[in-house]
Every structure is written in structure tokens, then in C-alpha cells.
Design a protein around this motif. Structure first.
Motif, short mmCIF file in Angstrom:
data_model
loop_
_atom_site.label_atom_id
_atom_site.label_comp_id
_atom_site.label_asym_id
_atom_site.label_seq_id
_atom_site.Cartn_x
_atom_site.Cartn_y
_atom_site.Cartn_z
N ILE A 580 1.16 -1.54 -0.21
CA ILE A 580 0.00 -0.41 0.45
C ILE A 580 0.66 1.43 0.10
O ILE A 580 0.61 2.05 -0.40
N TRP A 581 2.19 1.50 0.45
CA TRP A 581 2.84 2.31 0.76
C TRP A 581 3.63 2.85 -1.18
O TRP A 581 4.24 3.92 -1.01
N SER A 582 3.40 1.89 -2.22
CA SER A 582 3.78 2.26 -3.09
C SER A 582 2.59 3.38 -3.56
O SER A 582 3.43 3.67 -3.93
N PHE A 583 1.32 3.40 -3.16
CA PHE A 583 0.33 5.10 -3.01
C PHE A 583 0.80 5.68 -2.16
O PHE A 583 0.85 6.81 -2.67
N GLY A 643 -9.81 7.76 3.59
CA GLY A 643 -9.71 6.07 2.83
C GLY A 643 -8.70 5.26 3.66
O GLY A 643 -8.91 3.98 3.28
N CYS A 644 -7.57 5.10 3.95
CA CYS A 644 -6.33 4.61 4.62
C CYS A 644 -6.66 3.88 5.75
O CYS A 644 -6.36 2.89 6.20
N PHE A 645 -7.71 4.30 5.95
CA PHE A 645 -8.02 3.82 7.92
C PHE A 645 -9.52 3.61 7.73
O PHE A 645 -10.05 3.14 9.03
N GLN A 646 -10.16 3.46 6.19
CA GLN A 646 -11.57 2.83 6.58
C GLN A 646 -12.41 1.96 7.25
O GLN A 646 -13.07 1.34 7.31
#
Length: 724
Positions: A580-583, A643-646
Motif C-alpha cells: 500500500i505504501w507504493s501508493f 480512505g487509509c483507515f476506513q
């Protein structure tokens, strides 16, 4: 004084008159008992006998010399080796053992007493061959006596694992051969099956059973080969179906059962890139007793030796624990037979392990085994102990026979009444299929898509507002339109794994592209304020930055971890793998860069407003551009923070905010770049007038007016401005 000295001298003279071995007592000479001296006068292992005026020493039974002696002779008592003096002292088929002052007799190797005692205590005790006393001593073989004891000659199909005195047990190599057909789906699984099958055949005495030439393996080397084969299987990302998982666990259990008796040491530990293993082996004439514990870095396995042995002691007992270092990622599914709380889904939060013992009857144990798992991720979520059950339609995780004894944020203790392959699941919050959220998603994103489509048509067809900045807006809207459309129709399409990965890759690419075009807008505003001439960006450079950079990031990310695209529930990047960190990594960099450019732009604007001859009209336009760009970045940036925590526990509100902000993107673009622009409103009015009153033929007027304005816009294009 002279009288006292004279008296003492007379006493001393009189004392000297007693002969050796006597002492003066009350003016009389009496016998001195040398045997009562504080330090024994005869030394160790001797008996002192006192005589009148003297003494003598004799060695105890079992020591020599036999003659009497005194201390002044310098003689000491030495142990007499009865076994050496009389080789036939203990009788036939016995072994004599000398001890200090005595000896004992035991049966020679290959013989024993009928009574079961170790030492011969009676004259009529006879040592008889174990081959005669116990006809089943060798199991599936026949017993022979030799110079070094008895030896079991195993019948075809039986083995004693290279230990000559061990009972011969049946070795069914067909177990591995039957698995070879099932393992055809994976060449690496076939390699493991072939390795273990050939090693199994080595133990069978019949040469005809061997199908191909191979070398004899010892236990340590065979274990190393097994771990290397598992490393090859798990190295590139093992993505099996449930049948292949069942075959893998079955092969590993059979392999560890085969390898255990081979091992020379009672405890063996090995570690490789993808596995850890510890094995215990107990050998002896009687079965072991008491508890045992084996462990890897993240798991402990505790049980009792009688559980590991079972009802049939084979002369050895083994126990093993093998931990897979990355298999939990491949098996983070197959939860269909586990009942969980409402609105929750499961995730493996421990290493997957295989635990085996030599006891073949482990389907229902009287004493449960205890497994202690360390959590991969510390959390206070509820944890459930599970095992892999191959009987559930090819294989699935199950809780049958396993209970969670206690659980903390770092470990879970499980109790199971059977053996297999185990793991610990944690229950995660699932927002589920909330009708209101689904409605907002469909209505909101549909509205956003409609607005973005209006923006795309406006930026492309209205020539009077065309500029470098509006070209950036056009491609920003195109990227957002494609991203939201794919999100709307494909985010939950997880049935097809390949298709889901493609959808996740498209979302990754177009959302990154949207941020890159926003970054270009910040760069353009910076150039408009700082540079006086040549403030436009060449289209080829913009296309390369807006679409090329995201393409490179997605290509590198997919090459590093292709399995990170698509999860069990959503066609998006995997949070667990860190992909996910590539985004989020590039997004954070872009936001920081844009903030930097916006700060400089605002600073320069403030300087120019305070100058002596400010170009108020031009500065006012740039100020408006900057405010809209900052608002646009804030909405899109904040949206992805939510969006990261939803998908975490208790964040249903986050999902609502994320969906609402997604819906606002298209509306925001229409309001800021179309509705607030007088030129665009005028063009809309002319277009609507033409539609509503076609008889007035205003379209030609619209076209001629547009041509003149297009020519005028070319002069402003170099400054990157549009009239608002």
C-alpha cells in the motif's frame, strides 16, 4: 619452687619406664588402644584389631593383601578384581562388573532374566536369549543372536531405521507414491514427494522395490533436503487451492514421521529461509514418560511422552514441530466453516505450524496438546485457535477439537485434542454491506462521474479557455473519471483473482496519475508567479510526468509484489504486505512538494501585491488559481487520509467520509473551474440558447465569437492565465 621442679622431673622419669604400647595411668602402665586413634592407624578399607601392648591390621572382604600388617610396614588395602581373577564367576551368558570390594552380574547383550531383573541375585538365575524369551521382540522381522547381542533382520516392507536391535515396523512407501498423483499440479510438490518416496524405499531390504538409483541419506541430511524443497516451494509466493494445501500438509507430516527415527541426536533444531523445525527422539527398551516441550521462535508445542508413544511402543518415540515463516499469507482464506461474530472477518495472526508425533492414533487424544502462538501483530482483537481439516471439501480451517485457553495482545494459548497443522485467527471489523453506505457510493460517485464528464467536455471543446493550466485540469479530470468508474464497477469483484489484480492495478495507476497532474498544477502556478517569460510547460513533458511517472511506480510495484494487488474482499492494494505504501508514499511526497510550491507562490504573491505598481488584474487571477488549487488538493488529500483507515475497527464513519469526499471531487471541479468562470458560463448560456431556440440560429454566432476568442486566447496561453 625447687621442690616442685624436683617432683615434675621425678614424674617424667617414672613415666619413661612404661614399655611401648603402654601408657601411664594412675602411676600404673596400662595398654594403649591404637585402634582408637583419631586418624585410623590401618588406613582405608582395613580393620584394626587391638592387642595387649600392640595391634594388627587386616583388609576388608574384597580387598587384598590377606596377611596381617602394621602401619610401619607401609601396606595399603587394594580392591580385588573378582571378575578378572575368576572369568566364569557369574556363569554363562553373563557379564561380570567389578565394584569396590565386591562385584555384580548382569546378562550379556542379547540375553536377559525371565524375572525381568537386571542383576543376578540367586545361584539358579539363568540368562536366556531375548529371541527365545520374546518371540515378538523384532516385530516384523526375525531375531538372531550374535557376538554383540541380538539383531533384528527385518522382513520385506519392514524396517528398524538402521538400528539393529530396534523392532521392525511396517514402512508403507505407497503413502508417498499415492501422493505423487495429487501433487502433479505443482512440480515443486512433486519434487518433495519424489525425495521422500526414494528415501523411504532405501529402508526396504528388497532391492526390487527400488525404482531408480539413489544414495542412502542419514536423518540430518534428509531433513535438510526437505527444508530446502519447502524453501523452493514457498520462495516465489505459494498460491495454492485448498486441495494442494491438504496435500502439502499430509506430505510434511509423513516426511517428519519418516525422518524422526533417522536422527542421531535426541534433539535436533534446523532453520531455513522459509521454515523452522525442532524434533525430539527417545529410544530405549522401555517407553519414555513425563512431559516434553518443543518450540520455534514463535510457537511452543507441549504434550506428554505417553501421548506421543500411544499404545504400541516401537522402541522409539518422536515428536516434531515445523513452522512456516510466510505460509500464513497464502492461506489467509478458506474460512468458510468458521462461525464468527456479526460484521467481522478473519485474518491469520500467527505462523502456520505442523505438529506430529510417532503415535499414529492422534485423531482424538485423551490428553490434549497445548500450543502457544506469538502474534505476528500485537492486537487486542478476539483470537480463535484453528487447524487445517482436509475433510472439509478438499480442506479448510476449522475450530473442531480446539479451544482458546487464554489470549493476550501478544500471544494465544490453544488446547487441541488432535494433531494436524494449526494457526491462530483474529477477528477483524468488517463494515459489511451497509445499505446506506452502498446507496451513497452509487449515487455520490455517479454524480461525481457526471460532473467530471461535464468538466472534460468543457475543457476540451471550449477553446476560449484553453491554456496550459486547463490542459492540466483536463487530464486531471480524465484520470479521476477513469479511477472512479473502475472503483464503482470493480472494487468488490474478487471472484476472478487475475481480474481483481488488474482492477487494483488500474486504480493504483489512475489515482496516482490524478495526484501527479495536481503536482503539475502546483509547478505551473509557481512558474507563473516566479518566471516572467516562458511560463508554459511543454505538453510532452506534462504527459511524461502525469502518466509516465505513475506507470513506472506501478510497474516496479507489480514486479516486486504482484500478489499485493487484490485482497480477499477488495480489488485494492494489500495492507498486510506493505505494498500500500507504493501508493501512499508517492502521494505523501506529492502533497509535500505541492505545499512547498503553494507556500512560495503565496509568498511571492504577497510581495507583488505590496509592490509600487502591482498588476492587480493579473495577480488577482493567480491568487484565485492558487486558492482553487489548494482547495482541490485538500479535498483529494483528506479523502485518502480517511480512505487509509476506513477498513479498521470502529471506522464506519471513515467510510462515509471517504465516500462523500469522493463524490465531491467532480462537483468541486465543476464549481471551481466551470461555474465560477464567467467565460464558461457565457459559453454555456449560448449553447443552451441554441438548444432552446434553434430558430434564431445562434450557433453560427457562437462559432464566430469562439473563433475570435480563440485567437485572443493564444496571446494569453503563454502566461498560463484564464479569465475568471
Amino acid at each position: 619452687m625447687i621442690k616442685v621442679l624436683s617432683f615434675a622431673l621425678m614424674e617424667k622419669i617414672l613415666a619413661k619406664t612404661c614399655p611401648l604400647g603402654f601408657i601411664k595411668s594412675k602411676k600404673l602402665c596400662v595398654d594403649e588402644n591404637e585402634c582408637e586413634f583419631e586418624n585410623p592407624i590401618c588406613g582405608e578399607n582395613a580393620v584394626c584389631s587391638n592387642t595387649n601392648g600392640s595391634y594388627y591390621c587386616e583388609c576388608k572382604e574384597g580387598f587384598e593383601p590377606k596377611d596381617r600388617f602394621k602401619q610401619e610396614n607401609g601396606t595399603t588395602c587394594r580392591d580385588r578384581d573378582e571378575c578378572k581373577d575368576d572369568p566364569g564367576l557369574c556363569g554363562k551368558n553373563t557379564t561380570c562388573h567389578n565394584t569396590p570390594g565386591s562385584f555384580n552380574c548382569t546378562c550379556a547383550a542379547g540375553f536377559r532374566l525371565k524375572s525381568g531383573k537386571i542383576y543376578l541375585t540367586e545361584l539358579n538365575d539363568l540368562c536366556e536369549s531375548v529371541c527365545i524369551l520374546d518371540k515378538l521382540n523384532c516385530g516384523g522381522g526375525h531375531c538372531q543372536n550374535g557376538n554383540n547381542g541380538h539383531e533384528c533382520k527385518c522382513n520385506p516392507g519392514f524396517t528398524n531405521y538402521g538400528h539393529k536391535t530396534m523392532k521392525c515396523t511396517e514402512l508403507n512407501c505407497d503413502t508417498f507414491m499415492n501422493k505423487s498423483k495429487t501433487s502433479q499440479v505443482s512440480s515443486k510438490l512433486t519434487k518433495i514427494v519424489s525425495l521422500m518416496s526414494n528415501s523411504c524405499l532405501v529402508l526396504i531390504p528388497s532391492e526390487s522395490a527400488r525404482k531408480e538409483p539413489y544414495e542412502q541419506f542419514d536423518g540430518e541430511r534428509l531433513l535438510e533436503k526437505l527444508l530446502n524443497a519447502l524453501d523452493d516451494l514457498l520462495h516465489d509466493g505459494f498460491q495454492p487451492d485448498n486441495n494442494m494445501v491438504s496435500v502439502l500438509f499430509d506430505i510434511v507430516e509423513s516426511a517428519l514421521t519418516l525422518i524422526g527415527p533417522f536422527l542421531k541426536n535426541t534433539q535436533t533444531q534446523r532453520s531455513s529461509k522459509k521454515t523452522e523445525v525442532e524434533l525430539l527422539v527417545k529410544r530405549g527398551s522401555s517407553q519414555p514418560e513425563g512431559p516434553f516441550m518443543i518450540s520455534t521462535n514463535t510457537t511452543r508445542f507441549s504434550s506428554h511422552w505417553d501421548t506421543a508413544t500411544g499404545n504400541n511402543y516401537l522402541g522409539f518415540t518422536t515428536a516434531a514441530l515445523l513452522s512456516y515463516k510466510s505460509l500464513e499469507k497464502s492461506l489467509n482464506r478458506f474460512f468458510g466453516y468458521i462461525e464468527g461474530p456479526e460484521n467481522k472477518h478473519f485474518n491469520i495472526n500467527s505462523r502456520v505450524v505442523t505438529a506430529i508425533v510417532s503415535n499414529k492414533e492422534t485423531g482424538h487424544l485423551e490428553k490434549p496438546v497445548i500450543l502457544t502462538f506469538s502474534h505476528l501483530r500485537p492486537t487486542n482483537e478476539n483470537h480463535t485457535c484453528v487447524f487445517w481439516d482436509p475433510s472439509l471439501q478438499g480442506g479448510a480451517w476449522s475450530t473442531r477439537g480446539c479451544t482458546t485457553m487464554n489470549s493476550s495482545d501478544v500471544q494465544t494459548v490453544c488446547s487441541c485434542n488432535h494433531l494436524s497443522s494449526f494457526a491462530v485467527l483474529m477477528a477483524l471489523y468488517d463494515i459489511g454491506d451497509v445499505y446506506e453506505l452502498r446507496l451513497i457510493t452509487w449515487v455520490g460517485l455517479s454524480l461525481s462521474l457526471a460532473c467530471l464528464l461535464i468538466c472534460i467536455a468543457t475543457f476540451y471543446f471550449v477553446h476560449s479557455i484553453q491554456s496550459t493550466r486547463n490542459t492540466i485540469h483536463l487530464h486531471l479530470c480524465i484520470s479521476l473519471f477513469i479511477a472512479y468508474f473502475v472503483f464503482l464497477v470493480g472494487i468488490t469483484r474478487t471472484d476472478n483473482k487475475v481480474g481483481c489484480s488488474i482492477i487494483a492495478g488500474m486504480l493504483h495507476y489512475f489515482f496516482l496519475a490524478a495526484f501527479c497532474w495536481m503536482c503539475l498544477e502546483g509547478v505551473q502556478l509557481f512558474r507563473m508567479v516566479v518566471l516572467v517569460f516562458n511560463t508554459t510547460l511543454r505538453p510532452v513533458y506534462m504527459i511524461a510526468a502525469g502518466y509516465g511517472v505513475p506507470a513506472v511506480i506501478v510497474a516496479v510495484s507489480a514486479a516486486v509484489s504482484a500478489k499485493g494487488y487484490g485482497t480477499e474482499r477488495y480489488c485494492w492494494l494489500n495492507f498486510e504486505d506493505g505494498i500500500i505504501w507504493s501508493f501512499y508514499g508517492p502521494v505523501c511526497v506529492i502533497i509535500i512538494v505541492n505545499v512547498f510550491f503553494f507556500l512560495i507562490t503565496i509568498w511571492k504573491l504577497a510581495e507583488k501585491f505590496s509592490s509600487l505598481n502591482p498588476d492587480l488584474d493579473n495577480l488577482q487571477k493567480i491568487k484565485t488559481f492558487t486558492i482553487t488549487a489548494i482547495a482541490q488538493l485538500c479535498v483529494l488529500g483528506i479523502m485518502w487520509v480517511f480512505g487509509c483507515f476506513q477498513f479498521d475497527k470502529g471506522t464506519l464513519a471513515m467510510s462515509y467520509i471517504f465516500t462523500i469526499l469522493s463524490s465531491l471531487q467532480g462537483v468541486l471541479m465543476v464549481i471551481m473551474h466551470c461555474w465560477l468562470s464567467k467565460q464558461v458560463r457565457d459559453e454555456y448560456a449560448k449553447f443552451l440558447s441554441f438548444i432552446c431556440a434553434p430558430q434564431k440560429r445562434k450557433y453560427s454566432e457562437f462559432s464566430s465569437n469562439q473563433t475570435s476568442k480563440s485567437q485572443a486566447s493564444r496571446s494569453v496561453q503563454h502566461t498560463g492565465k484564464s479569465n475568471i
